[in-house]
Each structure stands twice: as C-alpha cells, then as structure tokens.
Design a protein around this motif. Structure first.
Motif, short mmCIF file in Angstrom:
data_model
loop_
_atom_site.label_atom_id
_atom_site.label_comp_id
_atom_site.label_asym_id
_atom_site.label_seq_id
_atom_site.Cartn_x
_atom_site.Cartn_y
_atom_site.Cartn_z
N SER A 3 0.85 -1.19 0.00
CA SER A 3 0.00 0.00 0.00
C SER A 3 0.88 1.24 0.00
N PRO A 4 0.46 2.30 -0.67
CA PRO A 4 1.25 3.53 -0.65
C PRO A 4 1.17 4.20 0.72
N ILE A 5 2.16 5.02 0.98
CA ILE A 5 2.21 5.81 2.20
C ILE A 5 1.89 7.25 1.82
N VAL A 6 1.00 7.88 2.58
CA VAL A 6 0.62 9.27 2.31
C VAL A 6 1.04 10.11 3.51
N LEU A 7 1.72 11.22 3.23
CA LEU A 7 2.19 12.12 4.28
C LEU A 7 1.81 13.55 3.92
N PHE A 8 1.17 14.23 4.84
CA PHE A 8 0.81 15.63 4.66
C PHE A 8 1.78 16.47 5.49
N VAL A 9 2.39 17.48 4.87
CA VAL A 9 3.36 18.32 5.57
C VAL A 9 3.01 19.79 5.37
N TYR A 10 3.52 20.61 6.30
CA TYR A 10 3.34 22.05 6.15
C TYR A 10 4.64 22.76 6.50
N LEU A 34 5.85 6.63 -1.63
CA LEU A 34 5.52 7.69 -0.67
C LEU A 34 4.93 8.87 -1.43
N TYR A 35 3.73 9.26 -1.04
CA TYR A 35 3.06 10.43 -1.61
C TYR A 35 3.06 11.52 -0.55
N VAL A 36 3.72 12.63 -0.85
CA VAL A 36 3.80 13.74 0.10
C VAL A 36 3.00 14.91 -0.45
N PHE A 37 2.10 15.42 0.37
CA PHE A 37 1.30 16.58 0.02
C PHE A 37 1.78 17.75 0.87
N SER A 38 2.30 18.77 0.21
CA SER A 38 2.86 19.93 0.88
C SER A 38 1.99 21.14 0.61
N ASP A 39 1.39 21.66 1.67
CA ASP A 39 0.52 22.82 1.55
C ASP A 39 1.34 24.07 1.24
N GLY A 40 0.73 25.04 0.59
CA GLY A 40 1.40 26.28 0.24
C GLY A 40 1.57 27.19 1.44
N PRO A 41 2.47 28.16 1.34
CA PRO A 41 2.75 29.05 2.47
C PRO A 41 1.66 30.10 2.68
#
Length: 69
Positions: A3-10, A34-41
């Motif tokens: 299964s993929p790994i999902v990580l949300f970062v800020y 690994l799927y990383v979702f990086s929110d905007g500033p």
C-alpha cells in the motif's frame, strides 16, 4: 504489492524529518511508494521552511518512489 504511504506536511521541518526517518526504519519502505502533500505558504516566513521541507523530500532515498504534490 504494498500500500502507498501518504504524508501531509506544512511548516514543521524537524517533525517532518523525524516522521520520514521513522518510516524509513521499516524494511517495507524500500518497496513502498511515498506520496507527500505539501501545503502552500501563508506567509513569507512559512515559504522558507516549506522550501526547505520540499528540498529534503526531493532528495529522499529509501522508498520505491517519492511523489511530491
């Protein structure tokens, strides 16, 4: 198949690095995407930290593939 790994970062660089390091301790990480979702500033100060986090993620090794969104 893993299964993929999902990580949300800020904007928390140290916590992001610790989380990724913990994930890499798992032998299955080499076979996982690994799927990383990086929110905007929200501020210019956030932009500096977010860029640092994104650069760290772009240079990651130890996963099958890394996707930065």
């Amino acid at each position: 198949m893993y299964s993929p790994i999902v990580l949300f970062v800020y904007n928390r660089f140290e916590k992001t690095v610790k989380t990724i390091d913990s994930l890499l301790l798992n032998k299955e990480s080499k076979m996982s995407e690994l799927y990383v979702f990086s929110d905007g500033p929200k501020t210019n100060r956030d932009l500096i930290v977010i860029q640092k986090i994104r650069n760290h993620i772009k240079n990651l090794e130890g996963f099958k593939r890394v996707f930065l969104n």
